[in-house]
Design an enzyme around this catalytic site. Sequence first.
Site, PDB file in Angstrom:
ATOM      1  N   LYS A   1     -10.767   1.645   6.583  1.00  0.00           N
ATOM      2  CA  LYS A   1      -9.551   0.913   6.223  1.00  0.00           C
ATOM      3  C   LYS A   1      -8.310   1.778   6.461  1.00  0.00           C
ATOM      4  CE  LYS A   1      -7.272  -2.302   3.394  1.00  0.00           C
ATOM      5  NZ  LYS A   1      -7.374  -3.324   2.359  1.00  0.00           N
TER       6      LYS A   1
ATOM      7  N   HIS B   1     -10.478 -17.902   1.705  1.00  0.00           N
ATOM      8  CA  HIS B   1      -9.324 -18.270   0.863  1.00  0.00           C
ATOM      9  C   HIS B   1      -9.299 -19.765   0.594  1.00  0.00           C
ATOM     10  CE1 HIS B   1      -6.678 -14.476   1.789  1.00  0.00           C
ATOM     11  NE2 HIS B   1      -7.636 -14.247   0.919  1.00  0.00           N
TER      12      HIS B   1
ATOM     13  N   HIS C   1     -11.860 -14.313   5.865  1.00  0.00           N
ATOM     14  CA  HIS C   1     -10.920 -14.571   4.771  1.00  0.00           C
ATOM     15  C   HIS C   1     -10.187 -15.903   4.881  1.00  0.00           C
ATOM     16  CE1 HIS C   1     -11.806 -10.511   3.589  1.00  0.00           C
ATOM     17  NE2 HIS C   1     -10.945 -10.536   2.597  1.00  0.00           N
TER      18      HIS C   1
ATOM     19  N   ASN D   1      -9.164  -9.442   8.008  1.00  0.00           N
ATOM     20  CA  ASN D   1      -9.254 -10.777   7.422  1.00  0.00           C
ATOM     21  C   ASN D   1     -10.490 -11.543   7.890  1.00  0.00           C
ATOM     22  OD1 ASN D   1      -6.824 -10.570   5.940  1.00  0.00           O
ATOM     23  ND2 ASN D   1      -5.663 -10.979   7.795  1.00  0.00           N
TER      24      ASN D   1
ATOM     25  N   HIS E   1     -14.015 -13.808  -5.090  1.00  0.00           N
ATOM     26  CA  HIS E   1     -13.385 -13.545  -3.794  1.00  0.00           C
ATOM     27  C   HIS E   1     -14.404 -13.077  -2.753  1.00  0.00           C
ATOM     28  CE1 HIS E   1     -10.553 -12.225  -0.764  1.00  0.00           C
ATOM     29  NE2 HIS E   1     -11.061 -11.009  -0.819  1.00  0.00           N
TER      30      HIS E   1
ATOM     31  N   GLU F   1       0.462  -5.230   9.137  1.00  0.00           N
ATOM     32  CA  GLU F   1      -0.327  -6.317   9.693  1.00  0.00           C
ATOM     33  C   GLU F   1       0.423  -7.120  10.739  1.00  0.00           C
ATOM     34  OE1 GLU F   1      -2.838  -8.406   6.922  1.00  0.00           O
ATOM     35  OE2 GLU F   1      -2.883 -10.153   8.209  1.00  0.00           O
TER      36      GLU F   1
ATOM     37  N   GLU G   1     -17.297  -7.058   1.273  1.00  0.00           N
ATOM     38  CA  GLU G   1     -16.238  -6.347   2.004  1.00  0.00           C
ATOM     39  C   GLU G   1     -16.785  -5.079   2.668  1.00  0.00           C
ATOM     40  OE1 GLU G   1     -13.236  -7.607   2.421  1.00  0.00           O
ATOM     41  OE2 GLU G   1     -12.784  -8.893   0.703  1.00  0.00           O
TER      42      GLU G   1
ATOM     43  N   ARG H   1      -4.574  -4.964  12.089  1.00  0.00           N
ATOM     44  CA  ARG H   1      -4.937  -5.053  10.676  1.00  0.00           C
ATOM     45  C   ARG H   1      -5.474  -6.443  10.331  1.00  0.00           C
ATOM     46  NH1 ARG H   1      -1.865  -2.630   5.305  1.00  0.00           N
ATOM     47  NH2 ARG H   1      -3.305  -3.516   3.794  1.00  0.00           N
TER      48      ARG H   1
ATOM     49  N   LYS I   1      -1.331  -3.489   0.215  1.00  0.00           N
ATOM     50  CA  LYS I   1      -1.061  -4.915   0.027  1.00  0.00           C
ATOM     51  C   LYS I   1      -1.130  -5.224  -1.464  1.00  0.00           C
ATOM     52  CE  LYS I   1      -2.584  -7.343   4.180  1.00  0.00           C
ATOM     53  NZ  LYS I   1      -3.505  -8.422   4.629  1.00  0.00           N
TER      54      LYS I   1
ATOM     55  N   ARG J   1      13.485  -1.703  -8.851  1.00  0.00           N
ATOM     56  CA  ARG J   1      13.489  -1.706  -7.373  1.00  0.00           C
ATOM     57  C   ARG J   1      12.508  -0.712  -6.767  1.00  0.00           C
ATOM     58  NH1 ARG J   1      19.263  -2.058  -7.473  1.00  0.00           N
ATOM     59  NH2 ARG J   1      19.912  -4.226  -7.439  1.00  0.00           N
TER      60      ARG J   1
END
Lengths: 371, 371
Positions: free
Chosen positions: A230, A255, A251, A248, A269, A240, A189, A244, A147, A125
């Site tokens: 960042k 994606h 992206h 993207n 990517h 986000e 990026e 934030r 993330k 956990r």
Amino acid sequence: MTAIDHVVHVALGERAYDILIGPGLIAEAGKILAERFPGRRYGIVTDDNVARTQLPLLVAGLEAAGLDYAVITVPAGEGTKSYQMLESVVEGLLAARLERGDLVIALGGGVIGDLAGFAASITRRGMDFIQMPTSLLAQVDSSVGGKTGINSPHGKNLVGAFHQPLLVLADLSALDTLDRRQFAAGYAEVAKYGLIDDPEFFDWLDAHLDEIFSGGPARGEAVARCCAHKARVVIEDEKEQGVRALLNLGHTFGHALEKDTGYSDRLLHGEGVSIGMVLAHRYSTRQGLAPGQDAGRVEAHLKRAGLPTTLGDIAGTLGSTDTLMAAIAQDKKVQRGALTFILTRGIGQAFIEKNVDPATIRSFLDEMRGQ
Amino acid sequence: MTAIDHVVHVALGERAYDILIGPGLIAEAGKILAERFPGRRYGIVTDDNVARTQLPLLVAGLEAAGLDYAVITVPAGEGTKSYQMLESVVEGLLAARLERGDLVIALGGGVIGDLAGFAASITRRGMDFIQMPTSLLAQVDSSVGGKTGINSPHGKNLVGAFHQPLLVLADLSALDTLDRRQFAAGYAEVAKYGLIDDPEFFDWLDAHLDEIFSGGPARGEAVARCCAHKARVVIEDEKEQGVRALLNLGHTFGHALEKDTGYSDRLLHGEGVSIGMVLAHRYSTRQGLAPGQDAGRVEAHLKRAGLPTTLGDIAGTLGSTDTLMAAIAQDKKVQRGALTFILTRGIGQAFIEKNVDPATIRSFLDEMRGQ
């Protein structure tokens, strides 16, 4: 040479942490960890490739510092961000009898950071973890901000957790071992930060592009400026729910293209992001939002970096526009059926648009396929 | 009859939520949700058994309230807390195109709450969820406090997340459909709250045991008192870094026994806890910590509830003491190799002991096996 050239602090209250940037940090990690986190054991998660290049340096340093560790190696590549590999890493950490207070080290690129960070977040956990990003993409983007996750057959990064690292060590020496294609993919990026809201940074990148690629001091400065950027965004909007999402940029298109090419070597990517950023600028121009010359400048800059910028640059045959639209609709940024895109009013003027008409995206994509 | 008899507020700051307790709440859930969370879609996760008994009530209410939902059904039983079922639930939520702002409903006992809550926590990096516990164990224990997870071959609940629900609806009517064995297993967790630090509650339980089992008003009151107790502990120590560990009274022994019996019908979770609590009291007595008569009272009370209290009460053959010790050592509560147990100075006087000598546990278990 070992030196901490830059320190970026991510001020997230009880989840605050430092990003240390400089050459030789992986070899020095044993010393740094022994000092910062006495009495812990370590579970190193890495991939086949990094196990050959960086792992020996890390392990030698840990042993010299008298630290106890276990190593879990997974195959390199985006396919590793799977349920199966997640289970394998978690079970590896448990088999190594790591306890809740011990630490997971993610040694590798973005795939390893995402996978190992997610595994740490769900083992017992929640175990703490340390990012040791070895690719440019991971150093300037994925290792910062918490993330983590894996891919689903439904789309990329659809399964995961927000789990901040305890420390990030960005070893500039690791970048020397990257091939040019990987480095360029990460560079997409870097350019993104300028395109979002920092036109001065974009100008600086344009002036220092060769030095960044050849490994001069501008490289470390670029990494540090990206991490600082960042960090600011993550501090403002950790989960986000607002700004934030600007990160993207490129992206959503990217994606969809990555999914269409099977998350394979056909399109890395960062390459998807490069094409996606050009598409976002071009689409914004079509909508009368941004000057056409800015879209041209973005495309020229990314081309100079050796990046693909059009759908035609992707090897092999792309899926139908319907397929791409389905991937776009499944993106996490969809809310209540409307499409959300990061659009722009020009270089350094990106914004979140939550009511993009799918029909205009569809016809835009149809047109772009022909080019 | 529908009535919210008790409301327990779990004051966890931005993660605060209410526990509503009363009869008929599942049938009324549509109304309650439409009012509290307008405009959401729902992903209901339930098991084969509950799908027959409770799901029709829930679905009818959601439809009457005009709410949109999808249903994901998994097999009943502890074996469902697996990597495979986790993947299946997450993929089911994604296939239903649930978005980040939509809600997952965990309709079932502790297994469903743990599995669905964990799936919610990792789908799209975190969806909110609602607990609708249908077993006594889930109502008084597992649905409150945000512990979610699945089992590993290395041990129970070793993979998971802390993820608080947005709301808990404890429908007392659902308890009417439980068989006596299931109800008794849940009752072990009820008794636990008295044994930890509330001797007055234990006395009250002793006086009202028959009414609690027959379904009189004492049943609802017992559920509410347990929820209030658990809420206090969770508020004080959400991530189990201190006092929350007291809730594990009986659980270290219990988990080892559950593992040994394959998480099967041979020993339900609450039955393992019942035996574990008796063992914890007996061991404490052997160590000169607690009066022997308290251990006797605990055993007599749990027997009256129809619960197993000794190793000999478990059907079939137990594994070796070595096997049990290995399971105990893998428990999450192990720190730096020393064994942590919840011991007691008598009824209502439990405490955390972090330096239990494995050798004394081993010889104690050897002795207990003979009885």
